[in-house]
Design a protein around this motif. Structure first.
Motif, PDB file in Angstrom:
ATOM      1  N   SER A 112      33.118  -0.022  49.615  1.00  0.00           N
ATOM      2  CA  SER A 112      32.429   1.195  49.177  1.00  0.00           C
ATOM      3  C   SER A 112      33.151   2.462  49.604  1.00  0.00           C
ATOM      4  N   ASN A 113      34.403   2.380  49.998  1.00  0.00           N
ATOM      5  CA  ASN A 113      35.154   3.572  50.396  1.00  0.00           C
ATOM      6  C   ASN A 113      35.198   4.584  49.256  1.00  0.00           C
ATOM      7  N   PRO A 114      35.065   5.872  49.559  1.00  0.00           N
ATOM      8  CA  PRO A 114      35.186   6.883  48.504  1.00  0.00           C
ATOM      9  C   PRO A 114      36.606   6.917  47.942  1.00  0.00           C
ATOM     10  N   ILE A 115      36.701   7.158  46.642  1.00  0.00           N
ATOM     11  CA  ILE A 115      37.996   7.202  45.953  1.00  0.00           C
ATOM     12  C   ILE A 115      38.206   8.607  45.408  1.00  0.00           C
ATOM     13  N   TYR A 116      39.409   9.126  45.644  1.00  0.00           N
ATOM     14  CA  TYR A 116      39.745  10.457  45.125  1.00  0.00           C
ATOM     15  C   TYR A 116      40.888  10.329  44.131  1.00  0.00           C
ATOM     16  N   PHE A 117      40.667  10.872  42.907  1.00  0.00           N
ATOM     17  CA  PHE A 117      41.680  10.822  41.862  1.00  0.00           C
ATOM     18  C   PHE A 117      42.497  12.115  41.909  1.00  0.00           C
TER      19      PHE A 117
END
Length: 521
Positions: A405-410
């Motif tokens: 569930s780690n946040p993902i940054y595009f």
């Protein structure tokens, strides 16, 4: 109503059918349990979780290239058991249902039945890979089974074709091709036999038109504009010539990879495809419909989106459905003699079995489809459980939500999320300097560890230039920027190789490592 196929089912004894299906089940279960999820599969799951309601979800995923039937199915499964594991379970159940229909109901003799069951599309692509194409195969086989039983019941076959239109864009072509088959069949019949047939046909036409309209509404206007093929510029004559010339190249993945350099795809595949269609000459409707399906899919591959194995194999599934129906119609007393077309079709199926051999050899070698599961295991370590993950290309991290569930940054889209948009607005040249500065800014704002996933293998002697990033703009490599990046980060893993392009090096900002990622390799 047409006669059922009980006389044809006897061509393969029930016990042998059961043995075939048990072997299939063993192989498919092995493939599914060793399959590592990759981004295209997880995108559908992420879409299915959107919105506060089913209607809201359907609206939110509009324009992303696929009709909603697969997402609706996944959302229904999630409502029963809200865990990502429903994705492979539902895909496997659909593939198993399709194979069971084929194994126990198709009027095929043992060799043809075995070749159909053990091709790469039926043992792997449409059962282990959790995507919407397996539904197409299930519906096509259901139509073939239902045809002699429910053809003259208005709405029965049409309902299946309606669903087929909403599995994927390619299957709209197949639904239309089936209507061509139906029309030719009716024209050939005596008028006194058509009292119920024509109303049923027109009901199916209406349902297909409605299904196509819903599919079009769901898919257009496209959000992923960069994923669409640019319009052709060859003119009408050049376009028609290219359709003839490129039959082999547009279906090239039906040829096993290690044979493409030995046998000219441009020569052999068209011969096998055309002869396979010609094997249906006893049923003009099936032959014309199969030719229409081939041309229709080629048009899609040439004008909308290139065809890969999952798309090209839909034609094999359609051919199987046509052969199924043609075999059902053949009188019992007709001798079952091999023909050149029939041999060509079995050769085409044999190539798919060889594709299966290559796939299972790859699974046995331990090389996964994606390294997303390995990356997730790394992120599960205490120092990285709260890490923000970013990557180049951004697609490298889309599979992560299945595992962690780690946040993902595009980076290219300047936002957090779990699904990217292949839009022209995101096409810009990316640099190593931009990736590093974005990671540093994120860490300064959030005080979280920043994990950077790169498909590019960086090193002090790297060659300057631009690296292609497909639907995105290229990555610009500058040796000075690479040295600055390596000085500011620590490479903590290299996950390679992989069957897909999801193989990468994993870095963490040096400052983030000192503040809590201790014990990493």
């Amino acid at each position: 109503m047409q006669p059922t196929s009980s006389h044809r089912q006897a061509a393969t004894p029930l016990l042998l059918r059961g043995i075939f299906w048990c072997v299939w089940l063993t192989l498919a279960a092995f493939a599914a349990t060793h399959h590592v999820m990759w981004r295209d599969e997880i995108r559908a799951l992420s879409f299915a979780e959107r919105g506060h309601s089913l209607a809201d979800m359907i609206v939110q995923i509009r324009g992303f290239g696929h009709p909603a039937l697969w997402h609706i199915t996944l959302r229904g499964a999630l409502s029963i058991y809200p865990h990502p594991i429903v994705l492979p379970i539902v895909a496997f159940a659909i593939g198993a249902a399709a194979s069971a229909l084929l194994a126990f109901k198709a009027p095929f003799r043992p060799l043809l039945l075995a070749l159909a069951l053990f091709g790469a599309f039926s043992t792997y692509e449409y059962v282990a890979v959790a995507r919407n194409y397996g539904i197409s195969m299930l519906i096509l086989f259901a139509v073939a089974w239902a045809w002699p039983r429910y053809r003259d019941r208005p709405g029965a076959i049409g309902a299946l074709l309606f669903l087929l239109c909403n599995t994927n864009v390619h299957s709209v072509v197949l639904a239309g091709a089936f209507l061509v088959f139906w029309f030719v069949e009716l024209v050939q019949q005596r008028p006194e036999n058509n009292r119920l047939s024509w109303p049923s046909f027109f009901a199916a036409v209406a349902l297909v038109l409605i299904g196509t309209a819903i599919c079009a509404w769901q898919v257009y206007p496209p959000v992923d504009t960069a994923a669409m093929l640019p319009p052709g510029r060859s003119g009408t004559a050049g376009f028609l010539i290219s359709l003839v010339e490129n039959v082999g190249p547009y279906f090239d993945e039906l040829m096993p990879a290690d044979m493409r350099s030995l046998v000219p795809v441009v020569v052999l595949l068209p011969i096998l495809l055309i002869l396979s269609i010609a094997s249906l000459r006893s049923s003009p409707g099936a032959m014309i419909a199969s030719a229409a399906a081939l041309v229709g899919l080629e048009l899609v591959f040439q004008t909308i989106y290139p065809g890969y194995y999952r798309h090209q194999s839909l034609f094999i599934a359609f051919l199987l459905a046509m052969v199924w129906i043609a075999e059902d119609k053949r009188p019992t007393e007709t001798p079952d003699r091999p023909t050149i077309g029939g041999i060509a079709f079995m050769a085409m199926l044999a190539l798919q079995v060889y594709n299966s051999v290559l796939i299972f050899s790859g699974i046995a070698s331990g090389i996964p489809e994606s390294r997303s599961r390995d990356l997730a295991a790394l992120l599960a370590r205490p120092g990285l459980r709260s890490a923000i993950v970013m990557g180049d290309p951004d697609t490298m991290v889309e599979a992560l939500p299945y595992y962690v569930s780690n946040p993902i940054y595009f980076v290219r889209e300047h936002r957090f999320g779990n699904t990217i948009i292949f839009s022209h607005s995101a096409i810009s040249t990316m640099s190593i300097k931009t990736i590093l500065s974005t990671a540093q800014d994120l860490h300064a704002r959030t005080h979280r560890p920043i994990v950077i996933v790169l498909a590019e293998r960086l090193g002090p002697n790297i060659i300057a230039g631009e690296r292609d990033r497909g639907y995105y703009g290229p990555l610009r490599i500058d040796p000075k920027e690479v040295r600055e990046f390596l000085a500011a980060t620590v490479r903590i893993a290299r996950f390679a190789p992989a069957v897909t392009d999801e193989s990468y090096d994993v870095y963490v900002l040096d400052d983030a490592k000192r503040k809590g990622a201790g014990g990493l390799p």
